[in-house]
Each structure stands twice: as C-alpha cells, then as structure tokens.
Design an enzyme around this catalytic site. Sequence first.
Site, PDB file in Angstrom:
ATOM      1  CG  HIS A  93      -5.185  -7.010   0.309  1.00 44.70           C
ATOM      2  ND1 HIS A  93      -5.785  -6.809   0.864  1.00 44.70           N
ATOM      3  CD2 HIS A  93      -4.716  -7.947  -1.100  1.00 44.70           C
ATOM      4  CE1 HIS A  93      -7.228  -7.763  -0.627  1.00 44.70           C
ATOM      5  NE2 HIS A  93      -6.010  -8.173  -1.215  1.00 44.70           N
ATOM      6  CG  ASN A 118      -3.242  -2.682   6.818  1.00 43.55           C
ATOM      7  OD1 ASN A 118      -3.229  -2.424   6.008  1.00 43.55           O
ATOM      8  ND2 ASN A 118      -4.353  -3.648   7.336  1.00 43.55           N
ATOM      9  CE  LYS A 163      -3.547  -2.086   2.815  1.00 42.30           C
ATOM     10  NZ  LYS A 163      -4.504  -2.600   3.454  1.00 42.30           N
ATOM     11  CD  GLU A 209      -7.612  -9.925  -3.683  1.00 44.87           C
ATOM     12  OE1 GLU A 209      -8.915  -9.547  -2.495  1.00 44.87           O
ATOM     13  OE2 GLU A 209      -7.135 -10.316  -2.716  1.00 44.87           O
ATOM     14  CE1 TYR A 248      -8.593  -3.572   0.408  1.00 42.57           C
ATOM     15  CE2 TYR A 248      -8.266  -1.711   0.098  1.00 42.57           C
ATOM     16  CZ  TYR A 248      -8.226  -2.486   0.236  1.00 42.57           C
ATOM     17  OH  TYR A 248      -6.561  -2.202   0.914  1.00 42.57           O
TER      18      TYR A 248
HETATM   19  P1  ADP Z   1      -7.053  -7.569   5.892  1.00 46.09           P
HETATM   20  O1  ADP Z   1      -6.584  -6.734   4.974  1.00 46.09           O
HETATM   21  O2  ADP Z   1      -6.237  -7.675   7.291  1.00 46.09           O
HETATM   22  O3  ADP Z   1      -7.857  -8.715   4.665  1.00 46.09           O
HETATM   23  P2  ADP Z   1      -9.730  -6.447   5.953  1.00 46.09           P
HETATM   24  O4  ADP Z   1     -10.156  -7.530   4.386  1.00 46.09           O
HETATM   25  O5  ADP Z   1     -10.865  -7.046   7.178  1.00 46.09           O
HETATM   26  O6  ADP Z   1      -8.341  -6.900   6.666  1.00 46.09           O
HETATM   27  O7  ADP Z   1      -9.284  -5.031   5.180  1.00 46.09           O
HETATM   28  C1  ADP Z   1      -9.201  -4.661   4.529  1.00 46.09           C
HETATM   29  C2  ADP Z   1      -8.816  -3.284   4.948  1.00 46.09           C
HETATM   30  O8  ADP Z   1      -9.702  -2.433   5.494  1.00 46.09           O
HETATM   31  C3  ADP Z   1      -7.402  -3.643   6.039  1.00 46.09           C
HETATM   32  O9  ADP Z   1      -6.437  -4.004   5.494  1.00 46.09           O
HETATM   33  C4  ADP Z   1      -7.399  -2.006   6.631  1.00 46.09           C
HETATM   34  O10 ADP Z   1      -6.816  -1.405   5.584  1.00 46.09           O
HETATM   35  C5  ADP Z   1      -8.843  -1.471   6.450  1.00 46.09           C
HETATM   36  N1  ADP Z   1      -9.719  -1.674   8.236  1.00 46.09           N
HETATM   37  C6  ADP Z   1     -10.364  -2.933   8.309  1.00 46.09           C
HETATM   38  N2  ADP Z   1     -10.919  -2.896   9.245  1.00 46.09           N
HETATM   39  C7  ADP Z   1     -10.508  -0.716   9.269  1.00 46.09           C
HETATM   40  C8  ADP Z   1     -11.337  -0.177  10.805  1.00 46.09           C
HETATM   41  N3  ADP Z   1     -11.838  -0.627  11.611  1.00 46.09           N
HETATM   42  N4  ADP Z   1     -10.850   0.888  10.787  1.00 46.09           N
HETATM   43  C9  ADP Z   1     -10.076   1.531   9.515  1.00 46.09           C
HETATM   44  N5  ADP Z   1      -9.670   0.433   8.564  1.00 46.09           N
HETATM   45  C10 ADP Z   1     -10.016  -0.601   8.594  1.00 46.09           C
END
Ligand code: ADP
Length: 169
Positions: free
Chosen positions: A135, A132, A29, A146, A69
């Site tokens: 992805h 974070n 990211k 994807e 997303y």
């Molecule tokens: P992952 O990336 O670990 O698969 P998810 O698919 O649940 O996680 O969520 C996609 C992305 O959305 C996450 O990587 C994170 O950047 C963002 N995200 C998820 N939950 C939150 C939240 N509560 N607040 C802000 N951003 C979030």
Amino acid sequence: TNDRGQRTKHEFNKFEEIALAERTFLAIKPDGVQRGLVGEIIRRFEDKGFTLVGLKFLKVSRELAEQHYDVHRERPFFAGLVDFITSGPVVALVWEGEGVIASARKIIGATNPLSAEPGTIRGDFGVNIGRNLIHGSDAIETAQQEVSLWFKEEELVSWQPTITPWLHE
Ligand code: ADP
C-alpha cells in the site's frame, strides 16, 4: 560551494528543508511478507534515494484495518480486504523526501498488478488485485492521515543521511 567544490553549511541547511518537505506511508501487506519481499521492496525506496523515518512489524488489528480502509467501507471487496490485511504480519513504513508521495506510487505501480508496468513492484511481483503486495498513500492529505494513524510522533525518526548532498542539488 567552496573553492574545493564542497558544499557550505548554508547549502546543507537549504537541502535539509527540501528533504524534509514530504512524507508518505507505505505498508508491505501480508503477501509481501509471506513471499519474502520485504528486503526487495525496502531496497527499491532506499535505492531511489528516499529516507526511512519510520518502520514497524505488526499484526494489524481489525480496528486499524477498518480505519485505514475506511474510504472503501461501502465497496464489495471491503470485508475481504480487511480479512486479508489482518491475516498475517505487515511492515509499516514512513519514507521522506522531495516528491515522495507521487514517486512511491510510481515505484509501486497500478492497483491491478496485471496492468502494472514491469519495473514497478506490483508489475514485477504480482498477478492479482487482492494480492498486490504493498500500500502507498495517494495524496498529501491521506499521507498525513495514514502516517498519524499508524505511527505515534515519537516513533518517527528525523535524521539527515550523509548522502543527501549527492542526491540533491
Ligand atoms: P491502491 O492500493 O492502488 O491505492 P485502492 O485505494 O483503489 O488502490 O484500493 C485499495 C486496495 O483495495 C487495493 O490495493 C487492493 O488491494 C484492493 N482492491 C481494490 N479494488 C479491488 C477489487 N476490485 N477487488 C479486490 N480488491 C480490490
């Protein structure tokens, strides 16, 4: 193996099938790129023994971000997520290997970097769920979706690393 313990052609063909079994999509990211972690992150997947089959560096369009997303469309963080992923360049990657989808998720770590184990990418480098770093596809179906959303078939390179017999029985 032959009498020198070298692999026969037949055995090479066998693990070619294993190695080609699975592909996953990863994206470094904008925070990962801005923080200069591209090399470090790619290093971890190379070190593990996965095979890079697709790589591009791009500014993500809103359209691509929203499609990527789409499952989060109704979540309160959706708009911020799309704003963030389109805010700077991203490295899109496809990796191949036995069990690569689940293994990549382990290497990446938990969604919230504060809960992610040390030794994982998010555990080692992140502090905030909205930053974070990376992805990774979470299942076979989403991985296929994807990969084809981000890459054209002709942008993926099938190849056999010479190190394969040292990684697979
Ligand atoms: P992952 O990336 O670990 O698969 P998810 O698919 O649940 O996680 O969520 C996609 C992305 O959305 C996450 O990587 C994170 O950047 C963002 N995200 C998820 N939950 C939150 C939240 N509560 N607040 C802000 N951003 C979030």
